[in-house]
Design an enzyme around this catalytic site. Structure first.
Site, PDB file in Angstrom:
ATOM      1  N   SER A 193       0.751  -1.198  -0.056  1.00 24.89           N
ATOM      2  CA  SER A 193       0.044  -0.033  -0.065  1.00 24.89           C
ATOM      3  C   SER A 193       0.830   1.354  -0.113  1.00 24.89           C
ATOM      4  O   SER A 193       0.487   2.287   0.523  1.00 24.89           O
ATOM      5  CB  SER A 193      -0.937   0.039   1.319  1.00 24.89           C
ATOM      6  OG  SER A 193      -1.657  -1.076   1.133  1.00 24.89           O
ATOM      7  N   ARG A 194       1.990   1.051  -0.636  1.00 22.72           N
ATOM      8  CA  ARG A 194       2.768   2.321  -0.543  1.00 22.72           C
ATOM      9  C   ARG A 194       3.443   2.687   0.719  1.00 22.72           C
ATOM     10  O   ARG A 194       3.736   3.990   0.838  1.00 22.72           O
ATOM     11  CB  ARG A 194       2.488   3.422  -1.520  1.00 22.72           C
ATOM     12  CG  ARG A 194       1.803   3.109  -2.776  1.00 22.72           C
ATOM     13  CD  ARG A 194       3.222   3.083  -3.663  1.00 22.72           C
ATOM     14  NE  ARG A 194       2.956   2.717  -5.336  1.00 22.72           N
ATOM     15  CZ  ARG A 194       2.748   1.778  -5.734  1.00 22.72           C
ATOM     16  NH1 ARG A 194       2.990   0.510  -5.269  1.00 22.72           N
ATOM     17  NH2 ARG A 194       2.556   1.729  -7.138  1.00 22.72           N
TER      18      ARG A 194
END
Ligand SMILES: Cc1cc2nc3c(=O)[nH]c(=O)nc-3n(C[C@H](O)[C@H](O)[C@H](O)COP(=O)(O)O)c2cc1C
Length: 237
Positions: free
Chosen positions: A209-210
């Site tokens: 999710s970065r």
């Protein structure tokens, strides 16, 4: 995941889908080694010895003119010593001319296969003629001839380079079998190494999710050249 492109309009390319970057690493300022050079050594050895990273020594090198106009290219990282990161090049090239007039540089390594990246910012210094000689003489003969033949970054005509290569071979007595008649090819004074002495080094590794880990080392102002002190912080991805 493999990169896919779509072409929603004739003048537009789009890259799909988004790659997920995931590493088992957990970098923290509390557990990181005191020196970024030690952390770099660990990651670089893992990149090399893991055997999956293609050309881990390839790095981008950014330079800038004195008025701040940047340019970047790929070069090969060749040495790390207690002061910094060394690469070799032609001293009359565009990058070297920029470094001579503005001695600041940035490097980025990207090891895609292990979802890690290292970013280095610092000032540069030229290696000594003795250091350049030692490295140049360790290079394959063809690369030595190539260094003499290339006026790196200059505009040339078709076939000029091959002609210059041949002339250099004749000048230094390189035989057809790729051996020297006698002696050695001298180290050109227009060719050699630059050392990037870091003020800032960042280690990045991918997370779902970065929410990537970013750990930055900043050299403490006024700490000694030989044993610098570093402030270590986590940055938001
Ligand atoms: C994988 C790769 C490795 C390279 N390694 C070097 C290098 O170590 N030294 C170098 O001068 N150029 C190297 N080059 C060429 C540079 O990217 C660049 O074309 C050249 O140095 C001229 O840059 P400049 O005109 O900005 O000075 C490499 C290119 C690639 C793609």
């Amino acid at each position: 995941m493999d990169t896919v492109i779509s072409q929603p309009a004739p003048d537009k390319l789009q890259v799909l889908p988004h790659t997920q970057y995931v590493t088992p690493d957990h970098l923290t300022p509390e557990t990181a080694p005191a020196s970024p050079l030690d952390q770099f050594k660990t990651w670089f050895k893992e990149a090399v010895e893991g055997g999956v990273v293609a050309e881990p020594e390839a790095m981008s090198l950014s330079t800038a003119t004195p008025s701040g106009i940047p340019s970047a290219r790929i070069v090969l990282f060749k040495q790390l010593d207690s002061h910094g990161f060394v690469f070799y090049t032609n001293y009359t090239s565009r990058k070297s001319r920029e470094l001579l007039s503005n001695p600041n540089a940035a490097l980025v390594f990207y090891w895609r296969e292990v979802h890690r990246s290292v970013r280095v910012l610092g000032r540069v210094e030229r290696l000594t003629p003795e250091e350049n000689d030692q490295y140049f003489q360790s290079r394959p003969l063809g690369s030595q001839v190539g260094a003499w033949a290339s006026k790196q970054s200059k505009v040339i005509g078709e076939g000029d380079l091959a002609a210059r290569f041949k002339k250099v071979e004749e000048r230094f007595g390189v035989r057809e079998e790729g051996e020297l008649l006698e002696g050695r090819i001298p180290t050109p004074d227009f060719w050699g190494g630059w050392r990037v002495v870091p003020n800032e080094v960042e280690f990045w590794c991918g997370k779902p999710s970065r929410l990537h880990d970013r750990i930055r080392y900043l050299r403490v102002n006024g700490s000694s050249e030989d044993t610098p002190q570093w402030k270590i912080e986590r940055l938001s991805p």
